[in-house]
Design an enzyme around this catalytic site. Structure first.
Site: not given
Ligand code: HXC
Length: 258
Positions: A65, A109, A112, A132
């Site tokens: 998400a 997400g 999911e 998460e």
């Molecule tokens: C918003 C995101 C994002 C996310 C990545 N980006 N994941 N933006 N939401 N979930 C953005 C980064 O901010 C970055 O933007 C660009 O995408 C590239 O990501 P990087 O982190 O620079 O890439 P990398 O170093 O290759 O790392 C990849 C990654 C990492 C390991 C996937 O991005 C990461 O850990 N992302 C978050 C994963 C996460 O926690 N997902 C769960 C979310 S909560 P900029 O602008 O900085 O270049 C969820 C809740 C579900 O899903 C339930 C909902 C109801």
């Protein structure tokens, strides 16, 4: 319908839906989830679509998400706005078969969403996770329920409590995905599988999908009864007559969805 966060292409009765927010690794914001729900209901209604493939980019199916969009929300906003709830219900209500073709990250997400599809084909570079917990929250659109059903309690707990990622080999070994293919061939392979599905009788496909899903919703006895009745009901269709006649006559069946 013009979409901004996804693309939709239809060919040979297969709809290929691509998540398309490369700047955020296809993070699911409300616009994307709304557009995806709309595209899936449209595909369900479109006679030119018999199977759907949902994919992302090579680097990410979806990295979760959208954290930027969610970060400032209050509890009241998340609850009264039913954060992702209603649109996600529309996504899971799709009646036609949906294959998730996962390359790269399928996190939070994103994982999911893949699990909400009917089955997952992944690339050898796929990484699944429910990270998460690292954000001070937990899964919210099915992760605790679906992952547990796919891989069992021990691995599901491990994934949800540590936030670690699972690679393609572990995902296949654990039953999370049905097949692993080379990343460069992922979409072609998924489309080939979808085309095979698209050749079947649509009535039988819908009934089989419903029956498998029922395994998650009901007792074994009720599920078996419902399966038996659906199987028997298919003898009312022309497609059953055609399918069995074609086998006996040693030819390919021509299903007409009747
Ligand atoms: C918003 C995101 C994002 C996310 C990545 N980006 N994941 N933006 N939401 N979930 C953005 C980064 O901010 C970055 O933007 C660009 O995408 C590239 O990501 P990087 O982190 O620079 O890439 P990398 O170093 O290759 O790392 C990849 C990654 C990492 C390991 C996937 O991005 C990461 O850990 N992302 C978050 C994963 C996460 O926690 N997902 C769960 C979310 S909560 P900029 O602008 O900085 O270049 C969820 C809740 C579900 O899903 C339930 C909902 C109801």
């Amino acid at each position: 319908m013009a979409y901004q966060t996804i693309t939709v292409e239809i060919e040979d009765y297969v709809a290929l839906i691509r998540l398309n927010r490369p700047e955020a690794l296809n993070a699911l914001n409300s616009q994307l989830v709304g557009e995806l729900a709309g595209a899936l209901s449209e595909a369900d209604r479109n006679d030119k679509v018999r199977c759907i493939v949902l994919t992302g980019s090579e680097k990410a199916f979806a990295a979760g998400a959208d954290i930027k969009e969610m970060a400032g929300k209050t509890y009241v906003e998340a609850y009264t706005g039913d954060l992702f709830g209603a649109d996600f219900d529309r996504i899971t209500a799709t009646r036609k078969p949906v294959i998730a073709a996962v390359s790269g990250y399928a996190l939070g997400g994103g994982c999911e969403l893949a699990m909400a599809c009917d089955f997952i084909i992944c690339a050898d570079n796929a990484k699944f996770g429910q990270p998460e917990i690292n954000l001070g929250v937990m899964a919210g659109i099915g992760g605790t329920q679906r992952l547990t059903r796919f891989v069992g309690k021990s691995k599901a707990m491990d994934m949800h409590l540590t936030g670690r990622f699972m690679d393609a080999a572990e995902a296949e070994r654990s039953g999370l995905v049905s097949r692993v293919v080379p990343a460069t061939k992922l979409v072609a392979e998924a489309l080939a599988v979808a085309k095979k599905i698209a050749e079947k009788s649509q009535i039988a496909l819908l009934a089989a999908k419903e029956a498998v899903n029922r395994a998650y919703e009901t007792t074994l006895r009720e599920g078996l009864l419902s399966e038996r009745r659906s199987f028997q009901a298919l003898f009312a269709t022309e497609d059953q007559k055609e399918g069995m006649a074609a086998f006996l006559e040693k030819r390919e069946p021509q299903f007409r969805d009747r």
